[in-house]
Scaffold this motif. Structure first.
Motif, PDB file in Angstrom:
ATOM      1  N   PRO A   1     -12.452  13.755 -16.301  1.00  0.00           N
ATOM      2  CA  PRO A   1     -12.292  15.118 -15.791  1.00  0.00           C
ATOM      3  C   PRO A   1     -11.190  15.188 -14.733  1.00  0.00           C
ATOM      4  CG  PRO A   1     -14.194  14.086 -14.790  1.00  0.00           C
ATOM      5  CD  PRO A   1     -13.682  13.125 -15.834  1.00  0.00           C
ATOM      6  N   PRO A   2     -10.722  16.386 -14.445  1.00  0.00           N
ATOM      7  CA  PRO A   2      -9.721  16.537 -13.382  1.00  0.00           C
ATOM      8  C   PRO A   2     -10.327  16.159 -12.038  1.00  0.00           C
ATOM      9  CG  PRO A   2     -10.515  18.678 -14.085  1.00  0.00           C
ATOM     10  CD  PRO A   2     -11.106  17.670 -15.039  1.00  0.00           C
ATOM     11  N   LEU A   3      -9.484  15.708 -11.133  1.00  0.00           N
ATOM     12  CA  LEU A   3      -9.951  15.297  -9.810  1.00  0.00           C
ATOM     13  C   LEU A   3     -10.548  16.453  -9.019  1.00  0.00           C
ATOM     14  CD1 LEU A   3      -7.006  12.944  -8.775  1.00  0.00           C
ATOM     15  CD2 LEU A   3      -9.161  12.351  -9.925  1.00  0.00           C
ATOM     16  N   ILE A   4     -10.263  17.676  -9.424  1.00  0.00           N
ATOM     17  CA  ILE A   4     -10.769  18.859  -8.711  1.00  0.00           C
ATOM     18  C   ILE A   4     -11.982  19.472  -9.405  1.00  0.00           C
ATOM     19  CG2 ILE A   4      -8.564  19.389  -7.627  1.00  0.00           C
ATOM     20  CD1 ILE A   4      -8.209  21.555  -9.862  1.00  0.00           C
ATOM     21  N   ILE A   5     -12.636  18.725 -10.292  1.00  0.00           N
ATOM     22  CA  ILE A   5     -13.817  19.238 -10.988  1.00  0.00           C
ATOM     23  C   ILE A   5     -14.876  19.657  -9.968  1.00  0.00           C
ATOM     24  CG2 ILE A   5     -14.872  16.945 -11.239  1.00  0.00           C
ATOM     25  CD1 ILE A   5     -15.874  17.894 -14.020  1.00  0.00           C
ATOM     26  N   SER A   6     -15.571  20.736 -10.276  1.00  0.00           N
ATOM     27  CA  SER A   6     -16.628  21.221  -9.377  1.00  0.00           C
ATOM     28  C   SER A   6     -17.964  20.571  -9.748  1.00  0.00           C
ATOM     29  CB  SER A   6     -16.757  22.745  -9.486  1.00  0.00           C
ATOM     30  OG  SER A   6     -17.294  23.097 -10.752  1.00  0.00           O
ATOM     31  N   ASP A   7     -18.927  20.658  -8.842  1.00  0.00           N
ATOM     32  CA  ASP A   7     -20.262  20.135  -9.130  1.00  0.00           C
ATOM     33  C   ASP A   7     -20.899  20.878 -10.303  1.00  0.00           C
ATOM     34  OD1 ASP A   7     -20.276  18.115  -7.145  1.00  0.00           O
ATOM     35  OD2 ASP A   7     -20.782  19.595  -5.623  1.00  0.00           O
ATOM     36  N   ALA A   8     -20.661  22.168 -10.402  1.00  0.00           N
ATOM     37  CA  ALA A   8     -21.199  22.942 -11.527  1.00  0.00           C
ATOM     38  C   ALA A   8     -20.584  22.479 -12.847  1.00  0.00           C
ATOM     39  CB  ALA A   8     -20.944  24.432 -11.312  1.00  0.00           C
ATOM     40  N   GLU A   9     -19.301  22.158 -12.828  1.00  0.00           N
ATOM     41  CA  GLU A   9     -18.641  21.661 -14.046  1.00  0.00           C
ATOM     42  C   GLU A   9     -19.145  20.269 -14.416  1.00  0.00           C
ATOM     43  OE1 GLU A   9     -14.410  24.077 -13.713  1.00  0.00           O
ATOM     44  OE2 GLU A   9     -14.710  22.281 -12.474  1.00  0.00           O
ATOM     45  N   ILE A  10     -19.467  19.463 -13.430  1.00  0.00           N
ATOM     46  CA  ILE A  10     -20.077  18.156 -13.711  1.00  0.00           C
ATOM     47  C   ILE A  10     -21.403  18.362 -14.423  1.00  0.00           C
ATOM     48  CG2 ILE A  10     -21.196  16.149 -12.640  1.00  0.00           C
ATOM     49  CD1 ILE A  10     -18.901  16.189 -10.557  1.00  0.00           C
ATOM     50  N   ASP A  11     -22.208  19.294 -13.938  1.00  0.00           N
ATOM     51  CA  ASP A  11     -23.495  19.581 -14.583  1.00  0.00           C
ATOM     52  C   ASP A  11     -23.303  20.061 -16.015  1.00  0.00           C
ATOM     53  OD1 ASP A  11     -24.799  18.857 -12.244  1.00  0.00           O
ATOM     54  OD2 ASP A  11     -25.053  20.933 -11.553  1.00  0.00           O
ATOM     55  N   THR A  12     -22.299  20.901 -16.238  1.00  0.00           N
ATOM     56  CA  THR A  12     -22.008  21.377 -17.592  1.00  0.00           C
ATOM     57  C   THR A  12     -21.624  20.221 -18.501  1.00  0.00           C
ATOM     58  OG1 THR A  12     -21.305  23.550 -16.788  1.00  0.00           O
ATOM     59  CG2 THR A  12     -20.461  22.866 -18.947  1.00  0.00           C
ATOM     60  N   ALA A  13     -20.785  19.327 -18.003  1.00  0.00           N
ATOM     61  CA  ALA A  13     -20.357  18.170 -18.803  1.00  0.00           C
ATOM     62  C   ALA A  13     -21.537  17.257 -19.124  1.00  0.00           C
ATOM     63  CB  ALA A  13     -19.265  17.398 -18.068  1.00  0.00           C
ATOM     64  N   VAL A  14     -22.379  16.997 -18.147  1.00  0.00           N
ATOM     65  CA  VAL A  14     -23.545  16.130 -18.362  1.00  0.00           C
ATOM     66  C   VAL A  14     -24.466  16.739 -19.414  1.00  0.00           C
ATOM     67  CG1 VAL A  14     -25.642  15.232 -17.267  1.00  0.00           C
ATOM     68  CG2 VAL A  14     -23.433  15.033 -16.100  1.00  0.00           C
ATOM     69  N   ASP A  15     -24.716  18.030 -19.318  1.00  0.00           N
ATOM     70  CA  ASP A  15     -25.558  18.709 -20.311  1.00  0.00           C
ATOM     71  C   ASP A  15     -24.925  18.628 -21.701  1.00  0.00           C
ATOM     72  OD1 ASP A  15     -27.422  19.363 -18.357  1.00  0.00           O
ATOM     73  OD2 ASP A  15     -26.694  21.429 -18.131  1.00  0.00           O
ATOM     74  N   ALA A  16     -23.611  18.786 -21.786  1.00  0.00           N
ATOM     75  CA  ALA A  16     -22.913  18.723 -23.072  1.00  0.00           C
ATOM     76  C   ALA A  16     -23.019  17.331 -23.678  1.00  0.00           C
ATOM     77  CB  ALA A  16     -21.450  19.131 -22.903  1.00  0.00           C
ATOM     78  N   VAL A  17     -22.865  16.298 -22.854  1.00  0.00           N
ATOM     79  CA  VAL A  17     -22.978  14.927 -23.359  1.00  0.00           C
ATOM     80  C   VAL A  17     -24.386  14.688 -23.892  1.00  0.00           C
ATOM     81  CG1 VAL A  17     -22.984  12.490 -22.700  1.00  0.00           C
ATOM     82  CG2 VAL A  17     -21.152  13.984 -21.881  1.00  0.00           C
ATOM     83  N   ALA A  18     -25.384  15.033 -23.119  1.00  0.00           N
ATOM     84  CA  ALA A  18     -26.773  14.805 -23.544  1.00  0.00           C
ATOM     85  C   ALA A  18     -27.077  15.558 -24.844  1.00  0.00           C
ATOM     86  CB  ALA A  18     -27.732  15.214 -22.445  1.00  0.00           C
ATOM     87  N   LYS A  19     -26.642  16.789 -24.920  1.00  0.00           N
ATOM     88  CA  LYS A  19     -26.889  17.604 -26.119  1.00  0.00           C
ATOM     89  C   LYS A  19     -26.208  16.977 -27.342  1.00  0.00           C
ATOM     90  CE  LYS A  19     -25.990  22.280 -27.875  1.00  0.00           C
ATOM     91  NZ  LYS A  19     -25.396  23.581 -27.554  1.00  0.00           N
ATOM     92  N   ALA A  20     -24.962  16.541 -27.173  1.00  0.00           N
ATOM     93  CA  ALA A  20     -24.217  15.979 -28.305  1.00  0.00           C
ATOM     94  C   ALA A  20     -24.739  14.619 -28.718  1.00  0.00           C
ATOM     95  CB  ALA A  20     -22.740  15.892 -27.944  1.00  0.00           C
ATOM     96  N   VAL A  21     -25.084  13.773 -27.756  1.00  0.00           N
ATOM     97  CA  VAL A  21     -25.629  12.450 -28.093  1.00  0.00           C
ATOM     98  C   VAL A  21     -26.941  12.606 -28.851  1.00  0.00           C
ATOM     99  CG1 VAL A  21     -26.598  10.314 -27.141  1.00  0.00           C
ATOM    100  CG2 VAL A  21     -24.448  11.202 -26.243  1.00  0.00           C
ATOM    101  N   THR A  22     -27.757  13.523 -28.399  1.00  0.00           N
ATOM    102  CA  THR A  22     -29.049  13.780 -29.071  1.00  0.00           C
ATOM    103  C   THR A  22     -28.829  14.352 -30.466  1.00  0.00           C
ATOM    104  OG1 THR A  22     -30.120  14.161 -26.934  1.00  0.00           O
ATOM    105  CG2 THR A  22     -31.237  15.022 -28.890  1.00  0.00           C
ATOM    106  N   ALA A  23     -27.921  15.308 -30.590  1.00  0.00           N
ATOM    107  CA  ALA A  23     -27.691  15.978 -31.875  1.00  0.00           C
ATOM    108  C   ALA A  23     -27.091  15.048 -32.928  1.00  0.00           C
ATOM    109  CB  ALA A  23     -26.787  17.181 -31.667  1.00  0.00           C
TER     110      ALA A  23
END
Length: 139
Positions: A115-137
């Protein structure tokens, strides 16, 4: 590379006159100095490390117990999620289902997050949710 120009301009140029669009120009140098000063500031680097630690911690927590996850590793905001299968389908699922981009690394079994060095905490949460959803799917 190649460049197109009118003959009048070509007549004024010699070999080597046009090596790069911005190479060493004052504007580019000023921008480079500003970026270097910003990213090398201790407070900025500390925040990048904090975000990287948060990303890895949240990934480990969210992916715990999901079949196929071998490990989460990284340094700063360069993070890899190693799987026991090809990571390409996970990347594709993240892109199409969550609009989050990732690439593969290693032998193709690592999901690489950069991710970009300026990623926000909310964007980190979005990315984590996306990874979990995709790995599971894609299990």
């Amino acid at each position: 590379g190649a460049v197109l120009m009118k003959q009048k301009v070509a007549d004024a140029m010699s070999a080597g006159d046009h090596g790069s669009t911005f190479a060493g120009g004052p504007l580019v140098c000023a921008a480079a100095n500003y970026v270097f000063d910003t990213v090398s500031a201790p407070a900025f680097l500390s925040e990048v490390q904090r975000k990287g630690d948060a990303l890895q911690t949240k990934l480990r927590a969210k992916l715990e117990g999901i079949p196929g996850v071998v490990e989460v590793r990284g340094r700063g905001l360069l993070v890899g999620v190693q799987l026991d299968r090809p990571a390409g389908p996970v990347c594709e699922s993240m892109r199409t289902e969550s609009n989050v981009l990732a690439i593969t690394a290693g032998a193709g079994d690592v999901l690489r997050l950069v991710p970009p060095l300026i990623i926000s905490d909310a964007e980190i949460d979005t990315a984590v949710d996306a990874v979990a959803k995709a790995v599971t799917a894609t299990a």
